[in-house]
Design a protein around this motif. Structure first.
Motif, PDB file in Angstrom:
ATOM      1  N   GLN A  10      -8.185   0.069  35.342  1.00  0.00           N
ATOM      2  CA  GLN A  10      -7.714  -0.313  36.479  1.00  0.00           C
ATOM      3  C   GLN A  10      -7.471  -1.937  36.458  1.00  0.00           C
ATOM      4  O   GLN A  10      -6.458  -2.456  36.915  1.00  0.00           O
ATOM      5  N   LYS A  11      -8.386  -2.800  35.983  1.00  0.00           N
ATOM      6  CA  LYS A  11      -8.319  -4.084  35.772  1.00  0.00           C
ATOM      7  C   LYS A  11      -7.189  -4.500  34.784  1.00  0.00           C
ATOM      8  O   LYS A  11      -6.402  -5.370  35.036  1.00  0.00           O
ATOM      9  N   ARG A  15      -3.789  -6.668  35.943  1.00  0.00           N
ATOM     10  CA  ARG A  15      -3.573  -7.667  35.309  1.00  0.00           C
ATOM     11  C   ARG A  15      -1.808  -7.542  34.924  1.00  0.00           C
ATOM     12  O   ARG A  15      -1.262  -8.721  34.679  1.00  0.00           O
ATOM     13  N   CYS A  16      -1.269  -6.425  34.775  1.00  0.00           N
ATOM     14  CA  CYS A  16       0.161  -6.453  34.535  1.00  0.00           C
ATOM     15  C   CYS A  16       0.851  -6.103  35.662  1.00  0.00           C
ATOM     16  O   CYS A  16       2.023  -6.034  35.709  1.00  0.00           O
ATOM     17  N   GLY A  17       0.411  -6.055  36.820  1.00  0.00           N
ATOM     18  CA  GLY A  17       1.148  -5.846  37.961  1.00  0.00           C
ATOM     19  C   GLY A  17       1.458  -4.452  38.177  1.00  0.00           C
ATOM     20  O   GLY A  17       2.635  -4.167  38.718  1.00  0.00           O
ATOM     21  N   SER A  21      -0.880   4.603  36.787  1.00  0.00           N
ATOM     22  CA  SER A  21      -0.052   5.835  35.990  1.00  0.00           C
ATOM     23  C   SER A  21       1.099   4.953  35.384  1.00  0.00           C
ATOM     24  O   SER A  21       1.476   5.366  34.200  1.00  0.00           O
ATOM     25  N   GLU A  22       1.763   3.887  35.762  1.00  0.00           N
ATOM     26  CA  GLU A  22       2.575   3.464  35.192  1.00  0.00           C
ATOM     27  C   GLU A  22       2.119   2.583  34.002  1.00  0.00           C
ATOM     28  O   GLU A  22       3.020   2.700  32.972  1.00  0.00           O
ATOM     29  N   TYR A  23       1.008   2.367  34.070  1.00  0.00           N
ATOM     30  CA  TYR A  23       0.273   1.490  32.646  1.00  0.00           C
ATOM     31  C   TYR A  23       0.165   2.327  31.802  1.00  0.00           C
ATOM     32  O   TYR A  23       0.575   2.121  30.402  1.00  0.00           O
ATOM     33  N   LEU A  24      -0.094   3.690  32.145  1.00  0.00           N
ATOM     34  CA  LEU A  24      -0.620   4.661  30.963  1.00  0.00           C
ATOM     35  C   LEU A  24       0.953   5.123  30.560  1.00  0.00           C
ATOM     36  O   LEU A  24       1.105   5.472  29.184  1.00  0.00           O
ATOM     37  N   ARG A  25       1.785   5.326  31.350  1.00  0.00           N
ATOM     38  CA  ARG A  25       3.316   5.695  30.868  1.00  0.00           C
ATOM     39  C   ARG A  25       3.828   4.772  29.995  1.00  0.00           C
ATOM     40  O   ARG A  25       4.316   5.265  28.980  1.00  0.00           O
ATOM     41  N   GLN A  26       3.662   3.444  30.217  1.00  0.00           N
ATOM     42  CA  GLN A  26       4.364   2.466  29.150  1.00  0.00           C
ATOM     43  C   GLN A  26       3.488   2.551  28.099  1.00  0.00           C
ATOM     44  O   GLN A  26       4.356   2.556  26.824  1.00  0.00           O
ATOM     45  N   PRO A  33       2.218  -3.036  27.857  1.00  0.00           N
ATOM     46  CA  PRO A  33       2.623  -3.723  29.219  1.00  0.00           C
ATOM     47  C   PRO A  33       1.944  -5.388  28.985  1.00  0.00           C
ATOM     48  O   PRO A  33       1.044  -5.636  28.473  1.00  0.00           O
ATOM     49  N   LYS A  34       2.903  -6.127  29.657  1.00  0.00           N
ATOM     50  CA  LYS A  34       2.329  -7.551  29.696  1.00  0.00           C
ATOM     51  C   LYS A  34       1.779  -7.966  30.705  1.00  0.00           C
ATOM     52  O   LYS A  34       1.931  -7.684  31.927  1.00  0.00           O
ATOM     53  N   GLU A  35       0.665  -8.789  30.432  1.00  0.00           N
ATOM     54  CA  GLU A  35      -0.187  -9.151  31.573  1.00  0.00           C
ATOM     55  C   GLU A  35       0.741 -10.618  32.392  1.00  0.00           C
ATOM     56  O   GLU A  35       1.161 -11.219  31.413  1.00  0.00           O
ATOM     57  N   PHE A  36       0.453 -10.610  33.555  1.00  0.00           N
ATOM     58  CA  PHE A  36       0.919 -11.805  34.105  1.00  0.00           C
ATOM     59  C   PHE A  36      -0.058 -12.812  33.787  1.00  0.00           C
ATOM     60  O   PHE A  36      -1.134 -12.756  33.647  1.00  0.00           O
ATOM     61  N   PRO A  37       0.602 -14.103  33.827  1.00  0.00           N
ATOM     62  CA  PRO A  37      -0.112 -15.388  33.307  1.00  0.00           C
ATOM     63  C   PRO A  37      -0.973 -15.682  34.573  1.00  0.00           C
ATOM     64  O   PRO A  37      -0.703 -15.104  35.587  1.00  0.00           O
ATOM     65  N   PRO A  38      -2.057 -16.556  34.607  1.00  0.00           N
ATOM     66  CA  PRO A  38      -3.004 -16.959  35.759  1.00  0.00           C
ATOM     67  C   PRO A  38      -2.154 -17.292  36.949  1.00  0.00           C
ATOM     68  O   PRO A  38      -0.909 -17.967  36.712  1.00  0.00           O
TER      69      PRO A  38
END
Length: 100
Positions: A10-11, A15-17, A21-26, A33-38
């Motif tokens: 989940q974390k 961090r990728c927004g 489910s979408e994180y796992l799909r990618q 998946p790219k994490e957003f910057p701070p």
């Protein structure tokens, strides 16, 4: 899946927004998946843009004597902003033209 593993997943998704489910799909498609910057990153880039604009005005006021020096400084500064932006957002993900 263990509770600890679910929280970690989940974390990473947050961090990728993305949803989990979408994180796992990618990941399944072979896309990392790219994490957003701070959160402060966009504010810092805006501040850098403001400094760049001030440098440009100083270059205009300096006349011919320092024009070339200021122009080189501004070009170097813009390259640095561009590189920071690419590292944070990736090449296509962020409209760098808005900042330069």
């Amino acid at each position: 899946m263990l509770h600890k593993e679910k929280e970690a997943l989940q974390k990473k998704a947050d961090r990728c927004g993305l949803s989990v489910s979408e994180y796992l799909r990618q990941l399944a498609r072979g896309v990392k998946p790219k994490e957003f910057p701070p959160g402060d990153y966009a504010r810092i880039l805006q501040e850098m843009k403001s400094i760049n604009e001030k440098l440009f005005r100083m270059m205009e006021w300096s006349g011919d004597a320092l024009y070339d020096d200021f122009l080189q400084l501004i070009k170097s500064y813009n390259i640095a902003i561009g590189e920071l932006t690419k590292r944070a957002y990736g090449d296509e993900d962020f409209p760098i033209e808005e900042l330069l």
